[in-house]
Enzyme design. Structure first.
Site, PDB file in Angstrom:
ATOM      1  N   ASP A  50       0.839  -1.199   0.000  1.00 52.22           N
ATOM      2  CA  ASP A  50       0.000   0.000   0.000  1.00 52.22           C
ATOM      3  C   ASP A  50       0.874   1.249   0.000  1.00 52.22           C
ATOM      4  O   ASP A  50       1.660   1.468   0.924  1.00 52.22           O
ATOM      5  CB  ASP A  50      -0.895  -0.009   1.246  1.00 52.22           C
ATOM      6  CG  ASP A  50      -1.869   1.159   1.255  1.00 52.22           C
ATOM      7  OD1 ASP A  50      -2.893   1.066   0.542  1.00 52.22           O
ATOM      8  OD2 ASP A  50      -1.604   2.165   1.938  1.00 52.22           O
ATOM      9  N   TYR A  55       2.753   9.728   0.170  1.00 48.56           N
ATOM     10  CA  TYR A  55       3.707   9.131   1.113  1.00 48.56           C
ATOM     11  C   TYR A  55       5.170   9.284   0.676  1.00 48.56           C
ATOM     12  O   TYR A  55       6.071   9.117   1.494  1.00 48.56           O
ATOM     13  CB  TYR A  55       3.443   7.625   1.305  1.00 48.56           C
ATOM     14  CG  TYR A  55       2.063   7.247   1.765  1.00 48.56           C
ATOM     15  CD1 TYR A  55       1.214   8.169   2.375  1.00 48.56           C
ATOM     16  CD2 TYR A  55       1.597   5.949   1.601  1.00 48.56           C
ATOM     17  CE1 TYR A  55      -0.050   7.806   2.790  1.00 48.56           C
ATOM     18  CE2 TYR A  55       0.337   5.578   2.014  1.00 48.56           C
ATOM     19  CZ  TYR A  55      -0.495   6.504   2.601  1.00 48.56           C
ATOM     20  OH  TYR A  55      -1.742   6.129   2.995  1.00 48.56           O
ATOM     21  N   LYS A  85      -2.611   5.932  -4.475  1.00 47.61           N
ATOM     22  CA  LYS A  85      -3.744   6.850  -4.229  1.00 47.61           C
ATOM     23  C   LYS A  85      -3.520   8.192  -4.907  1.00 47.61           C
ATOM     24  O   LYS A  85      -2.381   8.674  -4.995  1.00 47.61           O
ATOM     25  CB  LYS A  85      -3.935   7.052  -2.717  1.00 47.61           C
ATOM     26  CG  LYS A  85      -3.943   5.741  -1.946  1.00 47.61           C
ATOM     27  CD  LYS A  85      -4.260   5.886  -0.472  1.00 47.61           C
ATOM     28  CE  LYS A  85      -4.033   4.572   0.253  1.00 47.61           C
ATOM     29  NZ  LYS A  85      -2.671   4.364   0.726  1.00 47.61           N
ATOM     30  N   HIS A 118      -7.686   9.493  -2.612  1.00 40.74           N
ATOM     31  CA  HIS A 118      -7.175   9.458  -1.232  1.00 40.74           C
ATOM     32  C   HIS A 118      -8.148  10.083  -0.228  1.00 40.74           C
ATOM     33  O   HIS A 118      -8.373   9.540   0.858  1.00 40.74           O
ATOM     34  CB  HIS A 118      -5.829  10.181  -1.177  1.00 40.74           C
ATOM     35  CG  HIS A 118      -4.931   9.722  -0.071  1.00 40.74           C
ATOM     36  ND1 HIS A 118      -3.574   9.677  -0.190  1.00 40.74           N
ATOM     37  CD2 HIS A 118      -5.197   9.290   1.182  1.00 40.74           C
ATOM     38  CE1 HIS A 118      -3.040   9.232   0.943  1.00 40.74           C
ATOM     39  NE2 HIS A 118      -4.011   8.986   1.801  1.00 40.74           N
TER      40      HIS A 118
HETATM   41  N1  LIG Z   1      -5.936   6.050   3.238  1.00 43.91           N
HETATM   42  C1  LIG Z   1      -5.485   6.811   4.197  1.00 43.91           C
HETATM   43  O1  LIG Z   1      -5.880   7.999   4.339  1.00 43.91           O
HETATM   44  C2  LIG Z   1      -4.499   6.239   5.183  1.00 43.91           C
HETATM   45  C3  LIG Z   1      -4.268   6.895   6.409  1.00 43.91           C
HETATM   46  C4  LIG Z   1      -3.351   6.315   7.300  1.00 43.91           C
HETATM   47  C5  LIG Z   1      -2.698   5.127   6.963  1.00 43.91           C
HETATM   48  N2  LIG Z   1      -2.926   4.524   5.741  1.00 43.91           N
HETATM   49  C6  LIG Z   1      -2.226   3.274   5.341  1.00 43.91           C
HETATM   50  O2  LIG Z   1      -2.382   2.319   6.366  1.00 43.91           O
HETATM   51  C7  LIG Z   1      -1.096   1.882   6.817  1.00 43.91           C
HETATM   52  C8  LIG Z   1      -1.167   1.469   8.287  1.00 43.91           C
HETATM   53  O3  LIG Z   1      -1.686   2.485   9.107  1.00 43.91           O
HETATM   54  P1  LIG Z   1      -0.784   3.357  10.100  1.00 43.91           P
HETATM   55  O4  LIG Z   1       0.608   3.345   9.598  1.00 43.91           O
HETATM   56  O5  LIG Z   1      -1.482   4.653  10.284  1.00 43.91           O
HETATM   57  O6  LIG Z   1      -0.866   2.650  11.493  1.00 43.91           O
HETATM   58  P2  LIG Z   1      -0.928   1.181  12.154  1.00 43.91           P
HETATM   59  O7  LIG Z   1      -0.580   0.116  11.186  1.00 43.91           O
HETATM   60  O8  LIG Z   1      -2.221   1.117  12.887  1.00 43.91           O
HETATM   61  O9  LIG Z   1       0.215   1.348  13.266  1.00 43.91           O
HETATM   62  C9  LIG Z   1       1.555   1.500  12.947  1.00 43.91           C
HETATM   63  C10 LIG Z   1       2.343   1.595  14.255  1.00 43.91           C
HETATM   64  O10 LIG Z   1       2.176   0.393  15.008  1.00 43.91           O
HETATM   65  C11 LIG Z   1       3.464  -0.186  15.275  1.00 43.91           C
HETATM   66  N3  LIG Z   1       3.303  -1.660  15.171  1.00 43.91           N
HETATM   67  C12 LIG Z   1       3.073  -2.376  14.043  1.00 43.91           C
HETATM   68  N4  LIG Z   1       2.962  -3.688  14.332  1.00 43.91           N
HETATM   69  C13 LIG Z   1       3.109  -3.787  15.679  1.00 43.91           C
HETATM   70  C14 LIG Z   1       3.102  -4.880  16.565  1.00 43.91           C
HETATM   71  N5  LIG Z   1       2.898  -6.132  16.157  1.00 43.91           N
HETATM   72  N6  LIG Z   1       3.290  -4.621  17.892  1.00 43.91           N
HETATM   73  C15 LIG Z   1       3.511  -3.354  18.337  1.00 43.91           C
HETATM   74  N7  LIG Z   1       3.522  -2.279  17.532  1.00 43.91           N
HETATM   75  C16 LIG Z   1       3.341  -2.497  16.210  1.00 43.91           C
HETATM   76  C17 LIG Z   1       4.408   0.380  14.243  1.00 43.91           C
HETATM   77  O11 LIG Z   1       5.715   0.493  14.743  1.00 43.91           O
HETATM   78  P3  LIG Z   1       6.958  -0.402  14.185  1.00 43.91           P
HETATM   79  O12 LIG Z   1       7.184  -0.010  12.733  1.00 43.91           O
HETATM   80  O13 LIG Z   1       8.084   0.019  15.070  1.00 43.91           O
HETATM   81  O14 LIG Z   1       6.591  -1.836  14.356  1.00 43.91           O
HETATM   82  C18 LIG Z   1       3.823   1.761  14.014  1.00 43.91           C
HETATM   83  O15 LIG Z   1       4.311   2.664  15.004  1.00 43.91           O
HETATM   84  C19 LIG Z   1      -0.179   3.078   6.508  1.00 43.91           C
HETATM   85  O16 LIG Z   1       1.184   2.730   6.507  1.00 43.91           O
HETATM   86  C20 LIG Z   1      -0.706   3.482   5.158  1.00 43.91           C
HETATM   87  O17 LIG Z   1      -0.193   2.628   4.149  1.00 43.91           O
HETATM   88  C21 LIG Z   1      -3.838   5.055   4.873  1.00 43.91           C
END
Ligand SMILES: NC(=O)c1ccc[n+]([C@@H]2O[C@H](COP(=O)([O-])OP(=O)(O)OC[C@H]3O[C@@H](n4cnc5c(N)ncnc54)[C@H](OP(=O)(O)O)[C@@H]3O)[C@@H](O)[C@H]2O)c1
Length: 317
Positions: A50, A55, A85, A118
């Site tokens: 993704d 990004y 996106k 997006h």
């Molecule tokens: N469409 C949109 O508007 C939108 C908005 C936000 C995000 N996204 C997409 O969704 C993806 C994921 O969402 P997100 O990055 O916001 O947050 P997330 O996946 O909910 O959380 C990421 C955080 O959790 C930690 N983490 C991951 N696995 C873990 C585990 N097993 N145990 C403990 N901590 C853990 C990561 O740190 P570490 O790396 O240190 O493990 C990071 O700090 C993004 O990367 C992006 O591609 C899309």
């Protein structure tokens, strides 16, 4: 899709398969060698990557795809599912196809598996700070551009992100090619029940972003990773809190995009497909208070097209 992948797929309304767990690359902190990190994820079994124009990770995803093919980690590009996106500066009818071509150029690919709008927002310049330059979002005109991307074969599937249930209903009414996916914030602390109902009736797959509450980011919440309910479930199941949170999403029948750049945690996050939550676990999880963390307040201003968060989310907040 590559055989032997441990991650199951959901079939989109286009007929093609999307691995339910995607590898997120959107982050304010990316490792120095992001292509190598993404390649490692592919070696572990991730098949859905993704990214987004916003990004700045499209080139790294493209480099990882090329390396995955050349090193034999996957047999061909077709074994990977790549999502990107359309950024709000390009959310104008005449800009959609050119913007996708630019994304493909950065990725070094000739098609995307999934291209998403997006946000339901349009900006008339490139300056991140100028809220006053937001202009009304032309949903129909932008969607016609997305349909053109699909018709040209540049995007196998098209969809949206951050659309409320009300905006989904409007889009479905005007679409000639129906949206395949709506990628939205969803986790145990924001279950999106209303939106999921509208999407289910119309054959749209919901993909959850921030499945772990975007823990550690500026706008992220502790509602998932510091939940006492999840801590208790994790202890009884012998799993981690993150695994319980992701398993819950899987059992809701949605896709989800998780992000970890840590080798151990990216492995851990995949290890959720051969066990189940029980009824008590699910009932307890339903007690977790609900709050939208990713509110998009930067898209709301007194002189802009959206004057309040209520208006932006059509009351779904
Ligand atoms: N469409 C949109 O508007 C939108 C908005 C936000 C995000 N996204 C997409 O969704 C993806 C994921 O969402 P997100 O990055 O916001 O947050 P997330 O996946 O909910 O959380 C990421 C955080 O959790 C930690 N983490 C991951 N696995 C873990 C585990 N097993 N145990 C403990 N901590 C853990 C990561 O740190 P570490 O790396 O240190 O493990 C990071 O700090 C993004 O990367 C992006 O591609 C899309």
């Amino acid at each position: 899709m590559a055989s032997g992948s441990m991650i199951p797929c959901v079939t989109l309304n286009t007929g093609h398969a999307m691995p339910v767990l995607g590898f997120g690359t959107g982050s304010s902190r990316t490792p120095e060698d992001l292509p190598a990190t993404i390649l490692h994820a592919v070696r572990l079994g991730y098949r859905h990557l993704d990214t987004a124009s916003l990004y700045g990770t499209e080139a790294a995803v493209g480099a990882a795809v090329a390396a995955a093919v050349s090193s034999g980690a996957v047999a061909s590009r077709a074994d990977l599912f790549v999502t990107s996106k359309l950024w709000i500066a390009d959310a104008h009818p005449g800009r959609v196809v050119p913007a996708l071509r630019e994304s493909l150029g950065r990725l070094g690919l000739d098609y995307l598996d999934l291209f998403l709008v997006h946000w339901p927002v349009a900006r008339d310049d490139d300056d991140e700070e100028k809220k006053s330059r937001l202009v009304p979002f032309d949903m129909e005109g932008v969607w016609r551009g997305m349909e053109e991307c699909h018709r040209l074969g540049l995007a196998k599937a098209i969809g949206v992100s951050n659309f409320s249930a009300a905006k989904m209903a409007k889009l479905i009414d005007l679409a000639q090619v129906p949206p395949a996916v709506n990628q939205v914030e969803m986790n145990v602390g924001w279950r999106q029940e209303k939106l999921r109902e509208v999407c289910a009736v119309n054959g749209v797959v919901v993909t959850a972003f921030s499945p772990l509450g975007a823990h550690g980011s500026d706008w992220g919440s502790n509602a998932v990773m510091e939940s006492d309910v999840l801590r208790d479930v994790a202890a009884t199941r012998g799993k981690t809190i993150a695994q319980v949170a992701l398993r819950w999403l899987h059992e809701q029948g949605v896709g989800f995009v998780a992000r970890s750049f840590n080798k151990e945690r990216m492995k851990q996050n995949m290890d959720i497909f051969d066990w189940e939550l029980n009824e008590d676990d699910k009932e307890n999880i339903m007690q977790i208070p609900q709050r939208r963390a990713c509110q998009g307040e930067y898209f709301v201003s007194p002189n802009g097209p959206y004057k309040s968060l209520q208006e932006f989310w059509d009351g779904e907040i």
